[in-house]
Enzyme design. Structure first.
Site, short mmCIF file in Angstrom:
data_model
loop_
_atom_site.label_atom_id
_atom_site.label_comp_id
_atom_site.label_asym_id
_atom_site.label_seq_id
_atom_site.Cartn_x
_atom_site.Cartn_y
_atom_site.Cartn_z
NE ARG A 47 34.24 30.85 26.61
CZ ARG A 47 34.69 30.03 25.64
NH1 ARG A 47 35.91 30.16 25.19
NH2 ARG A 47 33.91 29.10 25.14
CE1 TYR A 99 45.15 44.39 45.98
CE2 TYR A 99 45.27 42.25 44.92
CZ TYR A 99 44.54 43.24 45.55
OH TYR A 99 43.20 43.07 45.74
CG ASP A 171 49.59 46.00 39.71
OD1 ASP A 171 48.95 47.00 39.34
OD2 ASP A 171 49.14 45.15 40.50
CE LYS A 196 41.34 47.77 43.56
NZ LYS A 196 42.63 47.12 43.68
#
Ligand SMILES: *Cc1c(COP(=O)(O)O)cnc(C)c1O
Length: 375
Positions: A47, A99, A171, A196
């Site tokens: 992690r 978005y 973004d 994407k």
């Protein structure tokens, strides 16, 4: 080095066991400690850090021109990590068109914790200037923005923000690190839904944040990555680092196909309007050429001369374009945004968003034209 070279060589993971050329995948969640208590390869627990994630993060930082990068299990987890740098009572200025879930995260989830958020027309510099408050700590830009591919003047907004010591986050999902580098335009933070273009094959959910400086925001984002734990798994990291290697080539082709189709679509009688910043008729064409001189993304939005019902039906009459949300994969997709965004959506009912894939452009046009001819 040029991006094509960086993409391939900044994503290498040298393997000492087999001298393999392709990167190995390290599934281990834990790493051996030395006698003196240190971790000889720098990894303790997956992690915190792990080899495949480290390679992905290095590659992303190299391609975006940032000092640090952090990978997450989704684009929204990456957005959240940036927003978590703010304190209760701080204000984020967000785009009114963008978005939807990024805004919902700020408003619905972080609002009750004391984060303030407001929206502004991010394409209008005067409006941005006027919407800044004394407690504004972050301006969030999405350019090109969902779903109409409108652009924000990143240089202009960064100039306004830097005078007031406000951070700017971009973004950059729709542009990819190949077609636009916000840090070079003055931004402090770049975010990607690696789901994407970077993944590029519609089979990985992921996100990333790249930072210009290794500063207190970078430190905070790393703490959020470790303590909130929305980390990507090693196989996804491997696939994303592999995706980066072909990203320059894929973006060139997405971009070329979209440019050809946008022009053809604009000249078809069944089309009311094409939203594609690379068309000279687009109101932001000059900004597009300045901000993304190497090509526009593979995204096109079209408005049909048809009712909302007929538009929605049209989306399922194509053969190669599959009706689905998301973008950036090798296969072309078409989606009716308004019905996905829900009843509060301001997106026109006759609008369809196309993600242009890597099929041959002649076949894509034949598919679109034969459906459009029937309208
Ligand atoms: C998809 C997307 C996101 C969110 O990414 P997820 O991986 O779905 O969480 C954020 N911003 C933009 C522009 C996107 O297209």
């Amino acid at each position: 080095m040029k991006k094509e070279t960086l993409a391939i060589h900044s994503t290498n993971l040298k393997d000492e066991t087999a001298a393999s050329i392709a990167a190995p995948i390290f599934l281990s969640t834990t790493f051996e400690r030395s006698e003196d208590g240190t971790y000889p390869k720098g990894h303790m627990y997956a992690r915190n850090s792990s080899p495949n994630r480290e390679v992905l993060e290095k590659g992303l930082a190299a391609l975006e021109g940032g000092l640090r990068a952090f990978a997450f299990g989704s684009g929204l987890a990456a957005v959240n990590a940036v927003f978590q740098c703010l304190q209760s009572g701080d204000h984020i200025l967000m785009p009114s068109v963008g978005y939807y879930a990024s805004y919902k995260l700020a408003e619905e989830i972080l609002g009750p914790w004391g984060l303030q958020v407001s929206q502004v027309d991010m394409t209008d510099l005067e409006a941005v200037k006027n919407a800044i408050q004394s407690n504004t700590k972050l301006i969030w830009i999405e350019s090109p923005a969902n779903p109409m591919l409108s652009l924000s003047d990143i240089v202009g907004i960064c100039q306004i923000a830097s005078k007031l010591s406000i951070k700017v986050g971009v973004d950059n999902t729709l542009a990819s690190p190949i077609l636009q580098n916000p840090i070079a335009l003055g931004a402090d933070i770049v975010m990607h839904a690696t789901t994407k273009y970077i993944g590029g094959h519609s089979d990985i959910l992921g996100g990333a944040v790249v930072l210009k400086e290794d500063d207190d925001w970078a430190h905070r984002i790393q703490r959020v990555q470790i303590l909130m734990g929305a980390t990507p798994n090693p196989l996804d990291c491997y696939l994303l680092a592999r995706g980066l290697k072909t990203l320059p080539l894929r973006m060139k082709e997405h971009s070329k196909n979209a440019a050809i189709l946008a022009e053809k679509l604009e000249n078809h009688h069944a089309i009311e309007k094409v939203h594609y910043p690379g068309l000279p008729s687009h109101p932001q064409y000059d900004l597009a050429m300045k901000q993304m001189p190497n090509g526009q993304s593979g995204m096109i939005a079209i408005q049909l001369k048809a009712s909302e019902n007929a538009t929605q039906k049209f989306a399922s009459t194509l053969n190669l374009f599959q009706q689905a949300t998301s973008l950036g994969g090798v296969e072309s997709l078409i989606e009716h945004r308004k019905s996905i965004e829900g009843p509060q959506s301001s997106t026109p009912g006759n609008l369809l968003r196309l993600s242009i894939g890597l099929e041959h452009v002649d076949d894509l046009w034949t598919d679109l034209r034969s459906a459009l001819d029937k309208l």
